[in-house]
Structures are given as structure tokens and as C-alpha cells.
Design an enzyme around this catalytic site. Structure first.
Site, PDB file in Angstrom:
ATOM      1  CD1 TRP A  21      -0.469  -1.561   3.156  1.00  0.00           C
ATOM      2  CD2 TRP A  21       0.590   0.395   3.344  1.00  0.00           C
ATOM      3  NE1 TRP A  21       0.267  -1.584   4.326  1.00  0.00           N
ATOM      4  CE2 TRP A  21       0.920  -0.398   4.461  1.00  0.00           C
ATOM      5  CE3 TRP A  21       1.134   1.678   3.250  1.00  0.00           C
ATOM      6  CZ2 TRP A  21       1.774   0.043   5.473  1.00  0.00           C
ATOM      7  CZ3 TRP A  21       1.988   2.120   4.247  1.00  0.00           C
ATOM      8  CH2 TRP A  21       2.298   1.317   5.349  1.00  0.00           C
ATOM      9  CG  ASN A  22       5.117   1.246   0.290  1.00  0.00           C
ATOM     10  OD1 ASN A  22       4.649   0.319  -0.368  1.00  0.00           O
ATOM     11  ND2 ASN A  22       6.418   1.428   0.419  1.00  0.00           N
ATOM     12  CD  GLU A  66      11.302  -3.674  -2.745  1.00  0.00           C
ATOM     13  OE1 GLU A  66      11.595  -3.591  -1.517  1.00  0.00           O
ATOM     14  OE2 GLU A  66      10.449  -2.975  -3.284  1.00  0.00           O
ATOM     15  CG  LEU A  67      11.610  -9.648   0.921  1.00  0.00           C
ATOM     16  CD1 LEU A  67      12.128 -10.886   1.645  1.00  0.00           C
ATOM     17  CD2 LEU A  67      10.114  -9.757   0.672  1.00  0.00           C
ATOM     18  CB  CYS A  78      10.970  -0.468   0.778  1.00  0.00           C
ATOM     19  SG  CYS A  78      11.138  -0.022  -0.962  1.00  0.00           S
TER      20      CYS A  78
END
Length: 477
Positions: free
Chosen positions: A153-154, A252-253, A286
């Protein structure tokens, strides 16, 4: 300020939009007010099976579509995204909270991704190997098959565009599950591609209980690749699910980006750059700069200058042009941030600015903590919010050790005028991306991805296309 909400809250499967019709739903909330502004329908198991069947049926046809034709559709989709930019950005701000200027920038970045991948679709080259006369050996690249993509959601528009653009350009069909918190802006993005002429079944849009949807899709033999952007724990979970089917994954963490500030930098220029970047999207990024390690000789000047600039950040509804920082995205985030700040303060950190929740909605004050010890929770767990933490370092070796001390390795940043220092940092920092005197590390033509617990694989650049392609060798005699 008009905060009315008008969005397509529907699933898109097999070329058709599906609304409530008795399906369960999820509330869509304006994070600036905390008020529910809509209800998005959730896909049933039958809906997911229909999406899988549609993706499987469409894949051979889309794969056989010439790359030039696929690219033309993506370019038209990009043009429609730009044409509808104000509408998409407004939905993004209402659903996610970020200031409208940031929302417009995100939408523009999404259009750029489609344009770049549209051109790159014609450059998926193979090669011819040297063989004796009368023999041939070819290496070709082919689409991996139907893929399932999961986005957070970012940056709901841009991150969905990153995955869709590469997957569609290479000839894959897609089932996309964007976040339930931001369904209107992601549906608007999908509508641009449909209106651009994307054939039925090539792209499905589903919402649902995340674990149920991921289990159902990943278990299906139809899905040949999984792409996920999100937290480390969820990434591990999805990898376990994918392992049963030996499915290709791109992860992609999370990160916890260090920023190394050396005493030879232009301090005022550096501060003018880092403070707005820290509070972009309320820190819900992130690659947000978070752990500020500053050389001892300029440390106090840095935290004082950072605090002064932090006091100048204006929080408010994202549709208010005066706002430079919006709310956090959901009701859980302010409490989580408050707990991290309280823990750091209890362990000796100085609260130089902010540190408290807002009075309405899901706001949290832009915050700076100085003298934060390594044992503070916020130094070890990504806050994903508007909090910067600072601590001093003495030598280059000390700075590198601090930057690399965590298991995360997504992005890292440094500010220095020393060429040797910059060269050492580029080699020594354990991160998938390093920005030196810049935060501009995400672009359509560059790979974006991490190392260690921050995942593997890339999105963006030719590397992002590679993950949707398989390699085949053809030998002829």
C-alpha cells in the site's frame, strides 16, 4: 477542499468487472480522517479459479503477439495514465494519504515504467553459438508463463506498474493482487491498460484476504512465477508456498536504510536534501533513509539542523496543498511508531523533534531521535514511519560496520566529497543499491532490489525483464 470519493471498487477477471454481488468486502478508509469512504469486494475461491483459467487461456495468445504490438498497447496505456493523472493521483491520496504532489509524481513514474518496458520488449535478444558448417545452436528467451504479483500500500500505483510493465512486455499473463487499502487507484491503473487494448484474460485484478489469495494462486500449477513486494516475514511465507511448486520468485522485502554523513560534506546542502526525503510518504518507503550515522566532528550540528528543519514540516490532509507530509496509511501504524519512540527514549535517546501522535486520523509527528543506542528496537527494526534516528561514528571503518550490522540490505546512502571514501563505500556497503550524494536510486532503466534479508531479484532495468523470461537452447544438426 473536496474529499469526495468516486472509484471503481471491483474485481477484473477474464475481461469483465465484477462488483459486490454478495461477495465479502473490505472497508476503504481515508487515513487523514479515519472515516470509511468505500467498500471493495473480495474475491471468492470461484473468482480466483476463474482468474487462473483466464490467465492460462490468454497466455498462449499474448505470448504469440508480436513484441511491437505488445509494446504499442503498453505505450497507449502510459499515455492514458498521463491523461488521467489527476484523477488517479487524487484517488491515491484519498486512499493512502500522501500529499497530492507526491501522488502525481508516483503516477508519472508508473507511466514511465510502461513506456520503458514497451520499448525494451523488442530487445529481448537471444544469441547464436559458433558451430560447424551445417549446424546451428540458438539461445532464445521466452516468457515464463502466467504470473501472480502481490503489491503493498505504500506505493500502490508505481509498484504495481513496475511488475505489470515487465511481465506484460515479455509476454506473460498476470493475476495482480494489489492492497485492499488502495483499490481505487490500482483499478484506475488497470483500466488504462484495458482501454489501451489489452486482450481479455491477459490481466486480472483481484482483492481478498491476503493469505487466502496467495495460498490459492501459488498452489495452482497455472502460476509459474511469483513477484512480491512487502515485509520480510510475508516474503518468507510466500517463498515456502512457492517452493512446493518450484516456482520462480522475485522478492523485494524490507530495509532499514543507513545514511553515512561524513565531515567533508556540504552540511547545509545535505540537510536540505535528507530531511524532505526522510519524511516523504510519511517515511513509509522501503528505501527511506532512517539510520543516520554522522561523523563525530559535525554530529551536533547535524542533529540540530535536522531538528530545525523537521519543525518546518507541515502535516495535514494530502489534498491540502499546504501539506508536506500526510498521515500514516492505517490505524495500526501510529501505535507501532509510538512504541518504538518510547522504547528508544527509555534507553537514552534524545527526542529532538516530534515524538507524538496527531490529534485526528492516523497522523504521527515528524520525529528525530538523537544518541540512539544499538539496543533500541528502532535501531534493529524498520520503523516504516516518519522517524529518523541518529548516532555518531568516528572512522570510515566504524561507519561501514554500523551500516552493515543488520541483516537487511536494500538501500544505503552516503554523503561525502571524498572520492576515495565514495569508492570504498560503493564496494563495502552490503546493499542492493547505494546512493552517494543522492537519493535518486529508482528509475525505469536501473535494477531495484536487495541482498540478505531484503530479498533477491530485481525490478526495473533489463534485469527486471529477465525475471519474467526463461532461457532455451536449441541445437540443430
Amino acid at each position: 477542499m473536496d474529499t469526495s470519493y468516486d472509484a471503481d471498487l471491483a474485481l477484473f477477471i477474464g475481461g469483465g468487472w465484477k462488483i459486490g454481488e454478495g461477495r465479502d468486502s473490505f472497508p476503504v478508509v481515508d487515513p487523514a480522517s479515519g472515516e470509511t469512504i468505500g467498500e471493495v469486494p473480495l474475491a471468492s475461491a470461484a473468482d480466483l479459479d476463474e482468474a487462473l483459467n483466464a490467465a492460462e487461456k490468454a497466455f498462449p495468445l499474448w505470448r504469440a503477439t508480436p513484441a511491437e504490438a505488445r509494446g504499442a498497447i503498453l505505450r497507449k496505456g502510459a499515455a492514458l495514465i498521463r491523461e488521467r493523472s489527476d484523477m488517479i493521483a487524487r484517488l491515491l491520496t484519498l486512499e493512502q494519504g500522501k500529499p497530492i504532489a507526491e501522488a502525481r509524481s508516483e503516477v508519472a513514474g508508473a507511466a514511465q515504467m510502461f513506456d520503458w518496458c514497451a520499448e525494451e520488449a523488442t530487445r529481448v535478444y537471444g544469441r547464436t553459438l559458433v558451430r560447424p558448417v551445417g549446424q546451428r545452436a540458438l539461445v532464445t528467451r521466452q516468457p515464463v508463463g502466467p504470473v501472480a504479483v502481490f503489491t503493498p500500500w505504500n506505493f500502490p500505483v508505481y509498484l504495481l506498474a513496475k511488475k505489470l510493465s515487465a511481465a506484460l512486455a515479455t509476454g506473460c499473463s498476470v493475476i495482480a493482487k494489489p492492497p485492499e487499502e488502495t483499490p481505487g487507484c490500482t483499478a484506475a491503473l488497470v483500466r488504462c491498460l484495458i482501454d489501451a487494448g489489452l486482450p481479455d484474460g491477459v490481466l486480472q485484478l483481484v482483492h481478498g484476504v491476503p493469505d487466502a489469495v496467495s495460498r490459492h494462486l501459488i498452489a495452482s500449477p497455472v502460476i509459474r512465477k511469483v513477484s512480491f513486494t512487502g515485509s520480510v516475514p510475508v516474503g518468507r511465507h510466500l517463498m515456502r508456498l512457492a517452493a512446493d511448486g518450484l516456482k520462480r520468485v522475485t522478492m523485494e522485502l524490507g530495509g532499514h536504510a543507513p545514511v553515512l554523513v561524513f565531515d567533508d560534506c556540504d552540511l547545509d546542502k545535505t540537510l536540505d536534501l535528507v530531511v524532505p526525503q526522510k519524511f516523504r510518504n510519511a517515511g513509509q518507503v522501503c528505501v527511506s533513509p532512517t539510520r543516520f550515522y554522522v561523523q563525530e566532528s559535525i554530529y551536533e550540528r547535524f542533529v540540530e539542523g535536522f531538528a530545525a528543519r523537521t519543525h518546518g514540516v507541515t502535516t495535514g490532509h494530502g489534498l491540502d496543498a499546504a501539506s508536506t507530509m500526510g498521515p500514516l496509511a492505517n490505524v495500526r501504524r501510529p501505535g507501532a511508531i509510538a512504541a518504538l519512540v518510547e522504547d528508544a527514549a527509555a534507553k537514552g535517546a534524545r527526542v529532538m523533534a516530534g515524538g507524538k501522535r496527531g490529534n485526528a486520523g492516523f497522523f504521527f509527528q515528524p520525529t528525530l531521535l538523537a544518541d540512539v543506542p544499538d539496543n533500541a528496537d528502532i535501531m534493529n527494526n524498520e520503523p516504516f514511519g516518519p522517524v529518523a534516528v541518529a548516532a555518531p561514528f568516528s572512522t570510515l571503518e566504524d561507519a561501514v560496520a554500523k551500516a552493515n550490522r543488520l541483516p537487511f540490505g536494500l538501500a544505503a546512502f552516503a554523503f561525502t566529497e571524498g572520492l576515495r571514501t565514495a569508492n570504498v563505500l560503493g564496494d563495502a556497503i552490503e546493499a542492493g543499491m547505494v546512493g552517494i550524494n543522492t537519493f535518486a536510486i529508482s528509475s525505469a532503466d536501473a535494477p531495484f532490489g536487495g541482498v540478505k534479508d531484503s530479498g533477491f531479484g530485481s525490478e526495473g532495468g533489463t534485469e527486471g525483464m529477465d525475471s519474467y523470461l526463461v532461457t532455451k537452447a536449441i541445437h540443430m544438426a
